[in-house]
Structures are given as structure tokens and as C-alpha cells.
Motif scaffolding. Structure first.
Motif, PDB file in Angstrom:
ATOM      1  N   UNK A 404     -57.090 -32.703  48.854  1.00  0.00           N
ATOM      2  CA  UNK A 404     -56.276 -33.279  47.773  1.00  0.00           C
ATOM      3  C   UNK A 404     -56.478 -34.793  47.691  1.00  0.00           C
ATOM      4  N   UNK A 405     -56.459 -35.439  48.870  1.00  0.00           N
ATOM      5  CA  UNK A 405     -56.627 -36.897  48.877  1.00  0.00           C
ATOM      6  C   UNK A 405     -58.003 -37.300  48.337  1.00  0.00           C
ATOM      7  N   UNK A 406     -59.026 -36.525  48.723  1.00  0.00           N
ATOM      8  CA  UNK A 406     -60.381 -36.817  48.236  1.00  0.00           C
ATOM      9  C   UNK A 406     -60.447 -36.700  46.715  1.00  0.00           C
ATOM     10  N   UNK A 407     -59.813 -35.666  46.202  1.00  0.00           N
ATOM     11  CA  UNK A 407     -59.825 -35.439  44.758  1.00  0.00           C
ATOM     12  C   UNK A 407     -59.102 -36.582  44.037  1.00  0.00           C
ATOM     13  N   UNK A 408     -57.915 -36.937  44.551  1.00  0.00           N
ATOM     14  CA  UNK A 408     -57.128 -37.985  43.880  1.00  0.00           C
ATOM     15  C   UNK A 408     -57.771 -39.354  44.022  1.00  0.00           C
ATOM     16  N   UNK A 414     -53.754 -33.235  37.910  1.00  0.00           N
ATOM     17  CA  UNK A 414     -52.481 -32.500  37.848  1.00  0.00           C
ATOM     18  C   UNK A 414     -52.608 -31.193  38.627  1.00  0.00           C
ATOM     19  N   UNK A 415     -51.461 -30.557  38.872  1.00  0.00           N
ATOM     20  CA  UNK A 415     -51.352 -29.422  39.782  1.00  0.00           C
ATOM     21  C   UNK A 415     -52.427 -28.352  39.650  1.00  0.00           C
ATOM     22  N   UNK A 416     -52.643 -27.864  38.441  1.00  0.00           N
ATOM     23  CA  UNK A 416     -53.577 -26.758  38.255  1.00  0.00           C
ATOM     24  C   UNK A 416     -54.997 -27.171  38.628  1.00  0.00           C
ATOM     25  N   UNK A 417     -55.364 -28.402  38.204  1.00  0.00           N
ATOM     26  CA  UNK A 417     -56.704 -28.927  38.485  1.00  0.00           C
ATOM     27  C   UNK A 417     -56.892 -29.088  40.002  1.00  0.00           C
ATOM     28  N   UNK A 418     -55.832 -29.568  40.659  1.00  0.00           N
ATOM     29  CA  UNK A 418     -55.904 -29.761  42.116  1.00  0.00           C
ATOM     30  C   UNK A 418     -56.045 -28.396  42.808  1.00  0.00           C
ATOM     31  N   UNK A 419     -55.284 -27.429  42.295  1.00  0.00           N
ATOM     32  CA  UNK A 419     -55.329 -26.072  42.882  1.00  0.00           C
ATOM     33  C   UNK A 419     -56.752 -25.501  42.798  1.00  0.00           C
ATOM     34  N   UNK A 420     -57.401 -25.722  41.617  1.00  0.00           N
ATOM     35  CA  UNK A 420     -58.776 -25.244  41.444  1.00  0.00           C
ATOM     36  C   UNK A 420     -59.706 -25.890  42.474  1.00  0.00           C
ATOM     37  N   UNK A 439     -45.973 -36.829  48.780  1.00  0.00           N
ATOM     38  CA  UNK A 439     -45.255 -37.840  47.998  1.00  0.00           C
ATOM     39  C   UNK A 439     -44.123 -38.448  48.833  1.00  0.00           C
ATOM     40  N   UNK A 440     -43.430 -37.549  49.605  1.00  0.00           N
ATOM     41  CA  UNK A 440     -42.381 -38.057  50.519  1.00  0.00           C
ATOM     42  C   UNK A 440     -42.981 -39.055  51.512  1.00  0.00           C
ATOM     43  N   UNK A 441     -44.201 -38.771  51.934  1.00  0.00           N
ATOM     44  CA  UNK A 441     -44.893 -39.645  52.916  1.00  0.00           C
ATOM     45  C   UNK A 441     -45.528 -40.861  52.246  1.00  0.00           C
ATOM     46  N   UNK A 442     -45.348 -40.960  50.926  1.00  0.00           N
ATOM     47  CA  UNK A 442     -45.910 -42.056  50.135  1.00  0.00           C
ATOM     48  C   UNK A 442     -47.439 -42.114  50.157  1.00  0.00           C
ATOM     49  N   UNK A 443     -48.036 -40.921  50.320  1.00  0.00           N
ATOM     50  CA  UNK A 443     -49.502 -40.884  50.268  1.00  0.00           C
ATOM     51  C   UNK A 443     -49.965 -40.687  48.833  1.00  0.00           C
ATOM     52  N   UNK A 444     -49.116 -40.019  48.043  1.00  0.00           N
ATOM     53  CA  UNK A 444     -49.409 -39.840  46.614  1.00  0.00           C
ATOM     54  C   UNK A 444     -48.188 -40.226  45.788  1.00  0.00           C
ATOM     55  N   UNK A 445     -48.429 -40.463  44.515  1.00  0.00           N
ATOM     56  CA  UNK A 445     -47.387 -40.789  43.559  1.00  0.00           C
ATOM     57  C   UNK A 445     -47.521 -39.813  42.398  1.00  0.00           C
ATOM     58  N   UNK A 446     -46.440 -39.627  41.648  1.00  0.00           N
ATOM     59  CA  UNK A 446     -46.607 -38.757  40.477  1.00  0.00           C
ATOM     60  C   UNK A 446     -45.924 -39.367  39.259  1.00  0.00           C
ATOM     61  N   UNK A 456     -51.344 -39.350  41.609  1.00  0.00           N
ATOM     62  CA  UNK A 456     -52.329 -40.407  41.940  1.00  0.00           C
ATOM     63  C   UNK A 456     -52.226 -40.702  43.435  1.00  0.00           C
ATOM     64  N   UNK A 457     -53.286 -41.257  43.968  1.00  0.00           N
ATOM     65  CA  UNK A 457     -53.278 -41.631  45.388  1.00  0.00           C
ATOM     66  C   UNK A 457     -52.695 -43.048  45.521  1.00  0.00           C
ATOM     67  N   UNK A 458     -51.869 -43.258  46.545  1.00  0.00           N
ATOM     68  CA  UNK A 458     -51.287 -44.593  46.767  1.00  0.00           C
ATOM     69  C   UNK A 458     -52.214 -45.397  47.673  1.00  0.00           C
ATOM     70  N   UNK A 459     -51.861 -46.675  47.861  1.00  0.00           N
ATOM     71  CA  UNK A 459     -52.623 -47.532  48.778  1.00  0.00           C
ATOM     72  C   UNK A 459     -52.614 -46.934  50.179  1.00  0.00           C
ATOM     73  N   UNK A 460     -51.417 -46.475  50.598  1.00  0.00           N
ATOM     74  CA  UNK A 460     -51.289 -45.887  51.926  1.00  0.00           C
ATOM     75  C   UNK A 460     -52.143 -44.624  52.015  1.00  0.00           C
TER      76      UNK A 460
END
Ligand SMILES: [Zn+2]
Length: 475
Positions: A404-408, A414-420, A439-446, A456-460
């Protein structure tokens, strides 16, 4: 003007004999600088390396010259980096190829030769690293004893060099400013080789400018990593002397670059003052950790008179620049040198330096002296191992999160694209659970766009991804 070399006060214009060495004017306390009868000096130079420019250096008898083959360093065209930074002509003056892998070998060859000339048997030098390593090496070559006063914070590689060259090492103070005072106190019977207390340093380092001129001509900009200001001043003095010899018609614009955490000269420049102080000096570029720059005023003069600029860059940007330089040009430099690349990036983005201008960055020393990158990598790695174990213990699925992180990292999705992209091996609900936890870990934002939830991927998140990729590469 006298017919021989002399020392001239930068404050009151008083003149003194070239020796004994003195750093400041007895009348007004300003710094002294060497001057030459330029009209009597030939315009061509003979020989190779540093001593090629002997006619523009204070006199040293040939028999006493102590050399390890310093100077004559390459001026490298940085083609790959040029493209990445958006400038056409980027040149790197690569001082890492000197005998102890820093530009300070130029000052050491001149000072230790001078010490022998004057009959000294021992030498003292306060240094936060490179100068100490150089003085220790050249003293060993000359067969004289060296004492190096270092602050607590000194790069490990430089300390190792001082040890192996058999210097006596004395620790004094947190940063180099205190070590300099100590070297002043302890001078009796020693030759004073502390750069800030010996104007031969300036004379030696100005040969960098002579080489740049002979290798390329005069660049539009010259970026200099700056601590005490002595390097900047010497570079500028070199070009001024080329002007005095009528060899050049214009001089480069000088850029002072300092780390954000310790930038007294840049602060003074912004405030339009001659000096500024730093409350709590802090940087990982230890070669630039100087709170009270002895040559600050003269470095500022170089910036102002050359129509240059003074800039500060944060350590994170410097570390990134260090990696970028290594992976695009194959040159591993210490953080102090990488500040030049970091500042160039900023100056190009600001439009201060334009694409067509020629820029020389002064690369002062090798990265092996300051294993900051190695420490950072090790730290990232161990943090990552701990995190990985912690997550595994909680039953987290690392590989899906990595995907997921690599993709972002390539852009929002969005969800469906990530699932694919996860090869649909887990349910789409499970993908959303991963995304929520991340998102709770602040690794991604929505955010929501056209009634769809985008991630989206965050700085962290980027940091974690980079660390994961590095770990995977190591395994
Ligand atoms: Zn004076």
C-alpha cells in the motif's frame, strides 16, 4: 607598497613584517592578512599541486617543504546532479582527494613547512576535526610533535586520523570556540597551527580559487560551506588576487551556506549587521559548528562585495543532499560539504540562481570522516526492526502495508484501486482496515473527492517506506 610580502591590518591598514606569524593587529585588534607586491609577481605558475602557487604564498625555504602531494584536486562536472537540480553547469571542486581527504591539507603543508623553517619542534592546533587530522599527518611527516585540542563533539573518523598519526589529543569544551581559547593559552613553545589564529590558513586555502580559475575560469557562483568564515574569506581572497594580477576581469558571486541550527553569519547577513550570535548552536555538520566565527565579518564582506548571498539549510535537507550527491555522482562527502548541494537546490527553486549560470560547489571533505549517514541508517534500521517485531506481535500484516505504501508513494489512490494492487488476496474490507490503522499511525492521510475516499502517503509514511526498503535491501 613595500617590495616584499607583508601583513596588513583589515581594520586600520597598519603594516607588519610577514613573520613572526600574528593573527591580529596590535593597534586595533582586527585580523591581519598577507599582501604581495603583485606587480612583481609573474602571471604563470610552474610545477604541480599546491606548491605550484609558491610565488603567491609567504616565503618558505624549499628545503623545509613538508608535502604529501596535496592540492591539484579535480574540478568535476556533475552531469547527473545538474539535471536533478535544474542547472546546466554544475562543477564540484573535489577536495576529498587530498592526502587526508580534506581541503585542510593545503593549510597543513604551508603551516608545518613554516614551523620547520622557524625551527619549531612542536605544534599546537585547536580543531573540530579536519584541520586536526591534517596537522597530525603533516607533523608526523615532518617528525615534529603535534597537540590537537578538540571539543567534545568531533567526528569519529577525524579523531581516528589524529590518533593514528600519533597526535596528543586534548579535549576541551563542547564546541570548537572553547578549544581555540585553550590553544591560545597553551601556545608557549608551540607553533600555533589553529586556523583562526594563523593567517597562513587563508593563504593556503586561496589556492583552491587559483585552481578553479586554471581549470575552468571564473564561475558565476561559488558556494562555500561556512563555519568560522575562514574558508569563505580565503576563496574570495584568491579571486581578488587573480584580479590584482590582472588575470581575471570579474569575480564569482560568493554564497555562504551554514546549517540552520548554527548560522551566525547568515543571521547577521539577514539583519544587515556584521555579527550575530547563536544561542544554542546545534548541527550534525560538526565541521560547521562554530558559534563565534572569527572570520565572520570578512566572510560577510566577501558575500556583500561579490553580490553573493548567505543562506541556511536544515540538517535533514543536508542529509538528503548527501545521499543525492553520492547516488548521482559517486562522491561521498561529509555533511558540511553536502550543505552546498542543499543550498543550491533552494537557490535554484527561489530563482536566485538561474539555469544557465555556472555554479561551483566546494566539496571540503570525505563522508568517511563523519559517519553520520551510517549512524542514521543504523538508527532507522534498529527502529524499524523494533517496529516490525511489535507489529508482528500484534498480528499485523507487513507485506500488505508495504504494498500500500509503495502504491501511495506513486500518487494518491482510492480503496478499490489499492485493493486491485494487493492482487486481491485479501478482502477489500481488510484493505480498508489496513488503511484505517495506517491513518491512525499517521502513515497515510485521506480526503474525499467526487464522493470517493482518496488516500495519500504522509511524510512519516514516506520515511517508514524508505526505511522498509532499505531494510529489505539489507536482508
Ligand atoms: Zn589595525
Amino acid at each position: 607598497m613595500p617590495s616584499t610580502t607583508f601583513l596588513k591590518c583589515t581594520g586600520c591598514d597598519s603594516e607588519y613584517d610577514p613573520y613572526p606569524i600574528q593573527a591580529v593587529c596590535k593597534k586595533c585588534g582586527s585580523l591581519l592578512q598577507y599582501r604581495y607586491p603583485y606587480e612583481r609577481i609573474g602571471k604563470s605558475f610552474e610545477g604541480t599541486g599546491f606548491w605550484r602557487y609558491a610565488s603567491l604564498l609567504p616565503p618558505v625555504s624549499k628545503d623545509n617543504i613538508v608535502t604529501l602531494g596535496e592540492g591539484g584536486t579535480p574540478l568535476r562536472r556533475a552531469k547527473n546532479l545538474s539535471k536533478k537540480l535544474g542547472v546546466k553547469n554544475l562543477l564540484l571542486k573535489d577536495e576529498t582527494t587530498n592526502p587526508t581527504n580534506s581541503f585542510r591539507d593545503r593549510a597543513a603543508t604551508l603551516m608545518i613547512s613554516n614551523a620547520l623553517d622557524l625551527g619549531y619542534k612542536k605544534v599546537i592546533c585547536a580543531s573540530n576535526g579536519n584541520m586536526g587530522a591534517s596537522i597530525a599527518a603533516y607533523s608526523a611527516k615532518a617528525g615534529i610533535k603535534s597537540t590537537i585540542i578538540v571539543p567534545k563533539r568531533v567526528d569519529l573518523g577525524k579523531l581516528a586520523q589524529m590518533h593514528i598519526y600519533d597526535a596528543e589529543i586534548i579535549e576541551k569544551g563542547e564546541i570548537v570556540d572553547e578549544a581555540i581559547l585553550e590553544a591560545e593559552k597553551r601556545v608557549n613553545g608551540n607553533y600555533q597551527a589553529t586556523p583562526e589564529l594563523n593567517p597562513l590558513t587563508i593563504e593556503a586555502q586561496k589556492t583552491i580559487s587559483f585552481e578553479i580559475f586554471e581549470q575552468h575560469g571564473v564561475p558565476d557562483w561559488l558556494i562555500v560551506p561556512t563555519g568560522s568564515g575562514s574558508t569563505t574569506y580565503s576563496i574570495w581572497k584568491g579571486f581578488q588576487e587573480l584580479s590584482a594580477l590582472d588575470l581575471i576581469k570579474k569575480e564569482p558571486r560568493i554564497v555562504v551556506v551554514q546549517p540552520s541550527g548554527c548560522a551566525p553569519i547568515t543571521e547577521a547577513y539577514k539583519l544587515n549587521q556584521d555579527i550575530a550570535t547563536v544561542e544554542k548552536p546545534e548541527t550534525r555538520a560538526l565541521a560547521l559548528l562554530v558559534a563565534n566565527p572569527a572570520y565572520g565579518k570578512l566572510a560577510l564582506q566577501a558575500v556583500r562585495e561579490s553580490n553573493g548571498t548567505s543562506i541556511a539549510v536544515p540538517d535533514e535537507q543536508t542529509l538528503e543532499a548527501e545521499r543525492l550527491l553520492a547516488k548521482s555522482e559517486g562522491i561521498f562527502v561529509e555533511p558540511a560539504s553536502a550543505t552546498t548541494i542543499a543550498s543550491l537546490q533552494t537557490l535554484v527553486n527561489q530563482g536566485k540562481i538561474s539555469e544557465s549560470e555556472t555554479v561551483v560547489c566546494l566539496i571540503t571533505a570525505t563522508g568517511l570522516k563523519a559517519p553520520y549517514v551510517l549512524e542514521a541508517l543504523t538508527k532507522e534500521e534498529s527502529e524499524l526492526r523494533r517496529e516490525t517485531l511489535r507489529l508482528r506481535a500484534r498480528g499485523w500484516d507487513i507485506s500488505t502495508k508495504l504494498k500500500i505504501l509503495r502504491l501511495l508513494d506513486l500518487g494518491e489512490s482510492y480503496g478499490y484501486e489499492i485493493w486491485k494492487a494487493t492482487d486481491k488476496k485479501i478482502s477489500i474490507q481488510a484493505v480498508y482496515q489496513h488503511l484505517d490503522k495506517m491513518e491512525q499511525k499517521e502513515l497515510v492521510d485521506s480526503f474525499t473527492k467526487e464522493r470517493r475516499r482518496y488516500f495519500t502517503i504522509t511524510k512519516k509514511g514516506k520515511r517508514v517506506l524508505q526505511a522498509l526498503e532499505e531494510l529489505i535491501a539489507l536482508l
